[in-house]
Structures are given as structure tokens and as C-alpha cells.
Design a protein around this motif. Structure first.
Motif, short mmCIF file in Angstrom:
data_model
loop_
_atom_site.label_atom_id
_atom_site.label_comp_id
_atom_site.label_asym_id
_atom_site.label_seq_id
_atom_site.Cartn_x
_atom_site.Cartn_y
_atom_site.Cartn_z
N ARG A 12 0.81 -1.21 0.00
CA ARG A 12 0.00 0.00 0.00
C ARG A 12 0.85 1.27 0.00
O ARG A 12 0.49 2.26 -0.64
CB ARG A 12 -0.93 -0.01 1.23
N ASP A 46 -3.62 -1.75 -2.62
CA ASP A 46 -4.31 -2.24 -1.42
C ASP A 46 -5.35 -3.23 -1.90
O ASP A 46 -6.34 -2.84 -2.54
CB ASP A 46 -4.95 -1.07 -0.66
N TRP A 52 -7.45 2.28 -4.51
CA TRP A 52 -6.27 2.90 -3.92
C TRP A 52 -5.20 3.23 -4.96
O TRP A 52 -4.48 4.21 -4.84
CB TRP A 52 -5.70 2.01 -2.83
#
Length: 261
Positions: A12, A46, A52
């Protein structure tokens, strides 16, 4: 020429991925590789929040690419990857970049967006409109594609007709029924039908298959990774391409362009 292919589960936070790429770049150079191919969309991911990658997108002069360029400046290796770059109306562009000597020497916006198998990449990503130019690495002429481009033989053939003898494919090939079979079948077909080497880097992890590979101009897999983080190496040879194209001159024999429309 020695080549390297890196795969890992993209995280992430962009800082983690930049550190992983930097480590791969330094390790590949230390092992004598002149080219490093990495997966698609390696800036941020993510798996519980699919949007994301768009929210985390950075411009090409942002901190992610800036950090990689600083590493590239200290090395001689050429590095290829893709990342999401902000675009208008809350969307992004999926941009392939080629790094050499601390500079971006080529960019390519992904043409074929993954609107397949119930997914719609085009909901969040703007499609490219131009075939990428070729780029030289050592004595090899590279043509680049991104992931879903692999399913469109016209693109690989267009690059080969322009002079590519090495096809490059960063990818994030999703898991699913027969997807590993599709991956190997298509990479080998694109290499064989164009008598090119093909280097395909696939992200690994919970959503993607990994299995990065190097395929020779006769469609033979000469190196292949598994499903975990790995830096894969292979040797490729220009004279092997020349020999294959003498025996199997499909590019020279093709007459479709000479036929009446």
C-alpha cells in the motif's frame, strides 16, 4: 546480454515499493544484468481497496519516480516498470517508463485496458492512443507492452515489424480459472509468432499469479519464477534471434500487407 526480472507483492505504501525496486536495481546490476523488467502498477496497491491505485497515483516528477531516478543515476542498468499517474476527472493513466542513467527515456500509456472477466479498468484509467516507440538496450531493440496488451497479437506484430527483437511486458496478471495457462500460452505465442525474445514480469501475491518468465524466439521458456518474491536472471543472445529468423522468416514471409483490401 544478462537480463533480470523482478516480482513481489506490491504494498500500500509507495515507500515500501520504491525500496524494493531500488534493492532489485542494485542487486541486478551487481549480478551483471543490463536490463531489469518489473511488474505493472508498482507504485501502490491495497487488495482490500481496489481504488487505492488511483488515489495513490503520483506524477512522473513525484517522490516515487524521483527516488528511482536517483538510484538509476548511480547505475548502468536499464529499468522498466509501470505506475499510475493522475489524469483528469479523477482518473489516472497507466504509464510504462524506461529508466536509463537517471533519466526517463521512454513513456507509454497503456492502450488496451482490462475490461474483461467482470472488471473494468477503463472506469478508472484513461486509455493510451499511441503505439510506443522502440528503445535500445545494448544491441537489442525493445518494444514495450503492458499486461492486457498481450492478448492483442496485432500490437506485438506492429512492434516487431518496426524492428523490435525483444518484447517487454510488465503485468499484474490476476488469478483465476486457467489464468496461468493463458499467461504462458500467450507469452510463448507472442514470442514465437514474431521470432522475438519476450520478457514478462508479473506481480505475485494474493491477487496475481507471479510466474514472471523469459521466452526465446522459438517460444521456449528459458527462465520462469514461481509465486513468491524473486529476482530472476537469464541470458539472451542477439545471434540466436538472427539464426531463428533465418530458419523461420515469418516477418519477411508475411504477405498480408500486399493483399488487396
Amino acid at each position: 546480454m544478462k537480463v533480470a526480472v523482478g516480482q513481489w507483492p506490491v504494498k500500500r505504501e509507495w515507500q515500501h515499493n520504491a525500496a524494493q525496486i531500488s534493492e532489485f536495481m542494485r542487486s541486478a546490476e551487481q549480478q551483471g544484468a543490463e536490463l531489469l523488467v518489473l511488474p505493472e502498477a508498482v507504485l501502490a496497491r491495497d487488495n482490500d481497496q481496489s481504488h487505492w491505485v488511483i488515489e495513490a497515483a503520483q506524477p512522473l516528477d513525484g517522490p516515487f519516480v524521483t527516488q528511482l531516478l536517483a538510484v538509476s543515476q548511480s547505475l548502468s542498468i536499464t529499468t522498466i516498470l509501470t505506475l499510475h499517474v493522475p489524469a483528469a476527472e479523477g482518473k489516472a493513466r497507466n504509464v510504462l517508463i524506461v529508466l536509463q542513467g537517471g533519466e526517463i527515456v521512454l513513456t507509454y500509456d497503456k492502450i488496451h485496458l482490462y475490461d474483461a472477466f467482470t472488471l473494468r479498468e477503463s472506469d478508472n484509467v484513461v486509455a493510451g492512443k499511441h503505439l510506443p516507440p522502440l528503445v535500445m538496450v545494448g544491441e537489442f531493440t525493445l518494444g514495450v507492452m503492458t499486461c492486457y496488451d498481450l492478448r492483442f497479437p496485432e500490437m506485438a506484430r506492429a512492434l516487431a515489424r518496426q524492428g523490435a527483437d525483444l518484447l517487454i511486458l510488465p503485468a499484474a496478471w490476476l488469478k483465476g480459472a486457467n489464468k496461468e495457462l493463458h499467461w504462458e500460452l500467450l507469452t510463448r505465442a507472442r514470442a514465437l509468432e514474431n521470432t522475438c525474445y519476450l520478457i514478462a514480469a508479473g506481480e505475485c501475491g494474493p491477487k496475481n499469479i507471479g510466474h514472471s518468465m523469459v521466452v526465446d524466439p522459438l517460444g521456449l521458456v528459458i527462465a520462469q519464477a514461481g509465486e513468491r518474491t524473486q529476482l530472476l536472471y537469464s541470458e539472451i543472445a542477439k545471434d540466436h534471434i538472427d539464426n531463428v529468423r533465418q530458419q523461420l522468416p515469418v516477418l519477411a514471409n508475411c504477405r498480408l500487407s500486399a493483399l488487396p483490401s
